[in-house]
Structure formats: structure tokens, C-alpha cells
Write a protein that holds these residues in place. Sequence first.
Motif, mmCIF file in Angstrom:
data_model
loop_
_atom_site.group_PDB
_atom_site.id
_atom_site.type_symbol
_atom_site.label_atom_id
_atom_site.label_comp_id
_atom_site.label_asym_id
_atom_site.label_seq_id
_atom_site.Cartn_x
_atom_site.Cartn_y
_atom_site.Cartn_z
ATOM 1 N N TYR A 1 0.791 -1.083 -0.163
ATOM 2 C CA TYR A 1 -0.022 0.246 0.086
ATOM 3 C C TYR A 1 0.914 1.102 -0.030
ATOM 4 O O TYR A 1 0.429 2.120 -0.506
ATOM 5 C CB TYR A 1 -0.892 -0.088 1.201
ATOM 6 N N GLY B 1 -3.471 8.812 11.620
ATOM 7 C CA GLY B 1 -2.451 7.683 12.049
ATOM 8 C C GLY B 1 -1.073 7.845 11.284
ATOM 9 O O GLY B 1 -0.836 7.194 10.283
ATOM 10 N N ASP C 1 -2.134 11.993 15.105
ATOM 11 C CA ASP C 1 -1.799 10.820 15.788
ATOM 12 C C ASP C 1 -1.627 11.036 17.380
ATOM 13 O O ASP C 1 -0.777 11.920 17.809
ATOM 14 C CB ASP C 1 -0.665 10.022 15.315
ATOM 15 N N ASP D 1 -5.651 6.097 8.606
ATOM 16 C CA ASP D 1 -4.869 4.753 9.027
ATOM 17 C C ASP D 1 -4.721 4.905 10.362
ATOM 18 O O ASP D 1 -3.754 4.697 11.000
ATOM 19 C CB ASP D 1 -3.544 4.828 8.394
HETATM 20 C C1 LIG Z 1 -1.148 1.417 11.510
HETATM 21 S S1 LIG Z 1 -0.387 2.880 12.505
HETATM 22 C C2 LIG Z 1 -0.380 4.071 11.222
HETATM 23 C C3 LIG Z 1 0.677 3.625 10.155
HETATM 24 C C4 LIG Z 1 1.192 4.794 9.161
HETATM 25 N N1 LIG Z 1 0.170 5.427 8.435
HETATM 26 C C5 LIG Z 1 2.169 3.930 8.139
HETATM 27 O O1 LIG Z 1 1.619 3.619 7.149
HETATM 28 O O2 LIG Z 1 3.365 4.074 8.138
HETATM 29 C C6 LIG Z 1 -1.788 3.501 13.309
HETATM 30 C C7 LIG Z 1 -1.725 4.874 14.247
HETATM 31 O O3 LIG Z 1 -2.872 5.127 14.241
HETATM 32 C C8 LIG Z 1 -2.698 5.798 15.712
HETATM 33 N N2 LIG Z 1 -3.896 6.136 16.195
HETATM 34 C C9 LIG Z 1 -4.578 5.102 17.260
HETATM 35 N N3 LIG Z 1 -5.810 5.814 17.735
HETATM 36 C C10 LIG Z 1 -5.842 6.943 16.753
HETATM 37 C C11 LIG Z 1 -6.801 7.932 16.849
HETATM 38 N N4 LIG Z 1 -8.018 7.738 17.519
HETATM 39 N N5 LIG Z 1 -6.765 9.049 16.154
HETATM 40 C C12 LIG Z 1 -5.651 9.124 15.308
HETATM 41 N N6 LIG Z 1 -4.544 8.118 15.256
HETATM 42 C C13 LIG Z 1 -4.730 6.976 15.964
HETATM 43 C C14 LIG Z 1 -1.803 4.958 16.548
HETATM 44 O O4 LIG Z 1 -1.084 5.700 17.366
HETATM 45 C C15 LIG Z 1 -0.727 4.497 15.310
HETATM 46 O O5 LIG Z 1 0.381 5.330 15.377
#
Ligand SMILES: C[S@@+](CC[C@H](N)C(=O)[O-])C[C@H]1O[C@@H](n2cnc3c(N)ncnc32)[C@H](O)[C@@H]1O
Length: 224
Positions: A6, A26, A46, A88
Motif C-alpha cells: 500500500y 494515524g 496521531d 489509518d
Molecule cells: C497502523 S499505524 C499508522 C501507520 C502509518 N500510517 C504508516 O502507514 O506507516 C496506526 C496509528 O494510528 C494511531 N491512532 C490510534 N488511535 C488513533 C486515533 N483515535 N486517532 C488518530 N490516530 C490514532 C496510532 O497511534 C498509530 O500510530
Amino acid sequence: MTEASYLVLLGQIHERLLPRTYVEIGVHEGDSLRLARPGTRTVGVDPAPNLREAVDAAVYPMTSDDFFARHDMAEVLAGLPLDLVFIDGMHLFEFVLRDLINVGRNAVPATTVLLHDCYPISAETATREHNTYLWTGDVWKIVLCLKEVCPEVDVHVVDAPPAGLGIVRRLNADTSDRLQERYDELVDRFVNLEYSVLDGHKAELLNRIDYDWSLIEPLLPPSF
Ligand SMILES: C[S@@+](CC[C@H](N)C(=O)[O-])C[C@H]1O[C@@H](n2cnc3c(N)ncnc32)[C@H](O)[C@@H]1O
């Protein structure tokens, strides 16, 4: 990640769209945030960002719910339109639903919204509890929800490893109002939906398309 992940697709979409603005919900270590091109007004949200390298972006260390409640998108984007969004963050249906409602309120006709992890690889990795290393939660349910409640919204899911990248177009204030009005009912219903509803019909139900640029490109607006 393999070549065709992705992240590769996200990079291709940046190159093709040349978005003026990019909002990512995220951020984690910044692997996807860093794909924004120089000159793109880039915003990350995030509650626990853990950037491995400096990124030319405004990162808001808070949940997406807090971000949308506390900040005015027009101000955050210095009056530029919302061109590209990548959702994400928390991988649970109700969180993604709220993210889409909030994004739709700020969308313009050319806005493109990307949704991570909406083509799950197995029931075990798509549970609401975070039990596995690769965990997609129940994000996939949002595709069914949009198709039912907002049939005019374009939603396709590219089968990009590891668990798909959704491309959503035509969200707007009206779709947000409709989703918001039915929020409680939709959450009650979709949270309880079993993974087995996908059995035998997963590709059709989730509007799957191959990871083939000739199929993906026509889903995008013209370059900005
Ligand atoms: C899968 S990771 C993101 C990966 C990144 N987009 C990448 O592709 O490298 C998910 C992230 O979402 C964040 N997250 C969790 N709950 C959230 C929320 N309510 N709002 C925004 N971000 C959140 C987490 O802290 C984490 O860092």
C-alpha cells in the motif's frame, strides 16, 4: 513491505495527483507521511506519533476526534482545499465512521480519501480485539456501510498488500449528515456483523479491484 505494498500505491497516488494538501490520520513512525511530495501542505494526526525521521509536516499529537473537534480545517490548510486524505488511525469501525463523517464535512468534489486495511486477509486478523501482529480490525465494514447508506459515494478497494487500500470519492457534507443522523444505529449493527458475511462474496461485497494502475488511475480526479 514488499514492492507492491500500500505504501508504493500511496506514493504513486501522490505522484499522480500532486495534491496541494495531504491529511493523514494515524502517523506511527512516519512511513506513509514521508511519501508526501515536497511543497504539499502535509498534516498528520496521531495521539502517539513516533516519527523515526524529521518530516516536513504539521503533526497534531491527538486523536482524530480531538483534532476535528478542536481545529478548523480551513485554518489548518491555510485556506487550501482538502485534496488527499489517508485514514489509518484506530482500526475499528466506529472510529473510521467518525473519521469519514469529519472528512466529508471538509471535502470538496475533488477530494480523494484513502482507507487502509479494508481488504482483510483472514477472520483472525480482522477481530475487534488487537490479537495479531498484522491487525486490520473491522475497518472492512465501512465499505458495506458506505455502499448501503451513501450509494452515490464511489468506493473501491485495491487489493494492495498487506490488506488493501480503499479509494473513496464523492464524500461531502450531505453524506456526513446522513451518516451522523444514523450513527448509533449503524454502530450497533455493523459492530456486530460477523466476518462470515464475506464468505464466498468478499471481492464483490468489498468492491475489490486488482492492484493494476490502469484500473486505479481512472478512479482519481485530474492532477491538481
Ligand atoms: C497502523 S499505524 C499508522 C501507520 C502509518 N500510517 C504508516 O502507514 O506507516 C496506526 C496509528 O494510528 C494511531 N491512532 C490510534 N488511535 C488513533 C486515533 N483515535 N486517532 C488518530 N490516530 C490514532 C496510532 O497511534 C498509530 O500510530
